[in-house]
Write an enzyme that holds these catalytic residues in place. Sequence first.
Site, PDB file in Angstrom:
ATOM      1  N   TYR A 138       0.868  -1.189   0.000  1.00  0.00           N
ATOM      2  CA  TYR A 138       0.000   0.000   0.000  1.00  0.00           C
ATOM      3  C   TYR A 138       0.900   1.232   0.000  1.00  0.00           C
ATOM      4  O   TYR A 138       2.013   1.199   0.527  1.00  0.00           O
ATOM      5  CB  TYR A 138      -0.892   0.002   1.238  1.00  0.00           C
ATOM      6  CG  TYR A 138      -1.771  -1.219   1.359  1.00  0.00           C
ATOM      7  CD1 TYR A 138      -2.939  -1.342   0.612  1.00  0.00           C
ATOM      8  CD2 TYR A 138      -1.428  -2.258   2.222  1.00  0.00           C
ATOM      9  CE1 TYR A 138      -3.740  -2.472   0.722  1.00  0.00           C
ATOM     10  CE2 TYR A 138      -2.228  -3.387   2.327  1.00  0.00           C
ATOM     11  CZ  TYR A 138      -3.385  -3.485   1.582  1.00  0.00           C
ATOM     12  OH  TYR A 138      -4.166  -4.597   1.684  1.00  0.00           O
ATOM     13  N   ARG A 141       2.292   2.815   3.705  1.00  0.00           N
ATOM     14  CA  ARG A 141       2.600   2.009   4.882  1.00  0.00           C
ATOM     15  C   ARG A 141       3.327   0.719   4.478  1.00  0.00           C
ATOM     16  O   ARG A 141       3.186   0.260   3.340  1.00  0.00           O
ATOM     17  CB  ARG A 141       1.333   1.661   5.663  1.00  0.00           C
ATOM     18  CG  ARG A 141       0.217   1.062   4.845  1.00  0.00           C
ATOM     19  CD  ARG A 141      -1.128   1.402   5.498  1.00  0.00           C
ATOM     20  NE  ARG A 141      -2.250   0.741   4.842  1.00  0.00           N
ATOM     21  CZ  ARG A 141      -2.877   1.239   3.803  1.00  0.00           C
ATOM     22  NH1 ARG A 141      -2.490   2.382   3.260  1.00  0.00           N
ATOM     23  NH2 ARG A 141      -3.907   0.608   3.272  1.00  0.00           N
ATOM     24  N   CYS A 154      -0.592 -21.345  14.370  1.00  0.00           N
ATOM     25  CA  CYS A 154      -1.983 -21.476  13.932  1.00  0.00           C
ATOM     26  C   CYS A 154      -1.991 -22.254  12.622  1.00  0.00           C
ATOM     27  O   CYS A 154      -1.258 -21.897  11.692  1.00  0.00           O
ATOM     28  CB  CYS A 154      -2.607 -20.103  13.696  1.00  0.00           C
ATOM     29  SG  CYS A 154      -2.270 -18.918  15.009  1.00  0.00           S
ATOM     30  N   CYS A 157      -2.175 -20.433   9.180  1.00  0.00           N
ATOM     31  CA  CYS A 157      -1.370 -19.208   9.102  1.00  0.00           C
ATOM     32  C   CYS A 157      -1.069 -18.812   7.656  1.00  0.00           C
ATOM     33  O   CYS A 157      -0.514 -19.596   6.885  1.00  0.00           O
ATOM     34  CB  CYS A 157      -0.062 -19.414   9.859  1.00  0.00           C
ATOM     35  SG  CYS A 157       1.017 -17.969   9.702  1.00  0.00           S
ATOM     36  N   ASP A 318      -7.622 -16.970   4.033  1.00  0.00           N
ATOM     37  CA  ASP A 318      -6.848 -16.926   2.791  1.00  0.00           C
ATOM     38  C   ASP A 318      -6.732 -18.315   2.172  1.00  0.00           C
ATOM     39  O   ASP A 318      -6.859 -19.323   2.856  1.00  0.00           O
ATOM     40  CB  ASP A 318      -5.439 -16.390   3.084  1.00  0.00           C
ATOM     41  CG  ASP A 318      -5.477 -14.916   3.467  1.00  0.00           C
ATOM     42  OD1 ASP A 318      -6.326 -14.190   2.921  1.00  0.00           O
ATOM     43  OD2 ASP A 318      -4.669 -14.508   4.327  1.00  0.00           O
ATOM     44  N   ASP A 355      -8.675 -10.761   1.579  1.00  0.00           N
ATOM     45  CA  ASP A 355      -7.368 -10.315   1.089  1.00  0.00           C
ATOM     46  C   ASP A 355      -7.274 -10.912  -0.312  1.00  0.00           C
ATOM     47  O   ASP A 355      -7.174 -12.142  -0.459  1.00  0.00           O
ATOM     48  CB  ASP A 355      -6.250 -10.828   2.016  1.00  0.00           C
ATOM     49  CG  ASP A 355      -5.206  -9.753   2.274  1.00  0.00           C
ATOM     50  OD1 ASP A 355      -4.904  -9.020   1.314  1.00  0.00           O
ATOM     51  OD2 ASP A 355      -4.716  -9.653   3.405  1.00  0.00           O
ATOM     52  N   LYS A 362      -6.585  -5.800   0.725  1.00  0.00           N
ATOM     53  CA  LYS A 362      -7.836  -6.105   1.428  1.00  0.00           C
ATOM     54  C   LYS A 362      -9.030  -5.478   0.705  1.00  0.00           C
ATOM     55  O   LYS A 362      -9.018  -4.275   0.418  1.00  0.00           O
ATOM     56  CB  LYS A 362      -7.795  -5.568   2.850  1.00  0.00           C
ATOM     57  CG  LYS A 362      -6.802  -6.264   3.709  1.00  0.00           C
ATOM     58  CD  LYS A 362      -6.809  -5.697   5.122  1.00  0.00           C
ATOM     59  CE  LYS A 362      -5.582  -6.147   5.869  1.00  0.00           C
ATOM     60  NZ  LYS A 362      -4.346  -5.511   5.388  1.00  0.00           N
TER      61      LYS A 362
HETATM   62  S1  SF4 Z   1       2.038 -15.414  12.408  1.00  0.00           S
HETATM   63 FE1  SF4 Z   1       0.742 -17.129  11.839  1.00  0.00          FE
HETATM   64  S2  SF4 Z   1       1.190 -18.768  13.315  1.00  0.00           S
HETATM   65 FE2  SF4 Z   1       2.041 -16.862  14.128  1.00  0.00          FE
HETATM   66  S3  SF4 Z   1       0.432 -16.111  15.495  1.00  0.00           S
HETATM   67 FE3  SF4 Z   1       0.130 -15.128  13.494  1.00  0.00          FE
HETATM   68  S4  SF4 Z   1      -1.342 -16.448  12.419  1.00  0.00           S
HETATM   69 FE4  SF4 Z   1      -0.524 -17.619  14.162  1.00  0.00          FE
END
Ligand code: SF4
Length: 412
Positions: A138, A141, A154, A157, A318, A355, A362
Amino acid sequence: MHRTSSDGEDGEPADAAQFAALKEFRSAGRGFWSDVSEKDWNSWQWQLKNRITSLPQLQRLMPTLTPEEYAGTQLANTKLALAITPYFFNLIDPSDENCPIRRQVIPRIEETRTASWEMSDPCGEDGHSPVPGLVHRYPDRVLFLVTDRCASYCRYCTRSRLVSNATGYDFHPEFDKQIAYIESHPEIRDVLLSGGDPLLFSDDKLEHLLARLRRIPHVEFLRIGTRIPIFLPQRITPELCAMLKKYHPLFISVHTNHPRELTTEVREALGRLADAGIPLGNQSVLLRDVNDDVTVMRALLHKLLMCRVKPYYLYQCDLISGSAHLRTSVRKGLEIMKALRGHTTGYALPQYVIDAPGGGGKVPINPDYILQRNANRVVIRNFEGKVFEYPEARDGTPLFKPSEDFLAPELV
Ligand code: SF4
């Protein structure tokens, strides 16, 4: 988990009973670690050192591992590492295969299945990266990636290509080059530190970085994206907060997906950040069988406000490789937003976004509230489905007298 019909206890509608339970703040407790000293349990270093990172550890703590989880965990370290802090592990209900906390952090074999439209870099970050670890997509930023490590990982991720380094991406941010790029681009007024998780740095290391960025005259605004207050609330020490408050204006975006993640420990950690004058926002990812339910989402949003956090974005998941089992439809996301808008506090509402796959940035996604634009009016629908008209010429100028057309409305 997602009860939507029939009656609950005391003749209450099931949703009302479920909603009340979801809104309660509870401690994660000590679970398997009841013999650990108070000092160790409350030490963020102890929590990191004692993370669950292997299949044998996970099996020992959770004999109820399903075949899908067992197989997924065996392969996790070739895709996105397994790591769960003891604190966060205690939020998992081992007796519930569909526990929404469990789905977020325990690998499943489905992660190894990739559809043709899934990508390793769904937001096209690498293509907008002028120097390693800096994304300038963008105009005003940048995203400043500081590390590839997180307290827990996660399974959905977006940055799993580099986070945890399981795929051998070999992420090496070069702070001098990243900062030099920002210094030489006066249009950059906003720097978002992310990763991985910047709050895993020691206070000194993080302060060094913040101080260097603060010295750049055109950088007006600093932000940190972190899931540490949720995975590791012990890290939010008074010393960290005292350091952060020296670098205002500094905002923090946390990442929470389910109301059970908002425990008493998390509420206190977020309170310490808020008391340091740091405005807090939350980003959630819409996840199948985690939060793709109006009751769950409403409870999450209400609890965030009680923790002094403004819900900021709700992301459509995503198209990250191996995430199909966690994705839900845009239709479902719109249904949830429609059920919330007007039915709860405006401050509680995040902006639902996609996204754009491949790097389009976004895109806000909203239910349709404008039904029609005619020559002399905009026809709108409110949260109850009632139709109204707002007089306006086609070119957007105010009208000084009603036209024939306006006196014979079509829809009201
Ligand atoms: S970067 Fe990815 S794995 Fe780490 S906290 Fe954020 S979403 Fe979770």
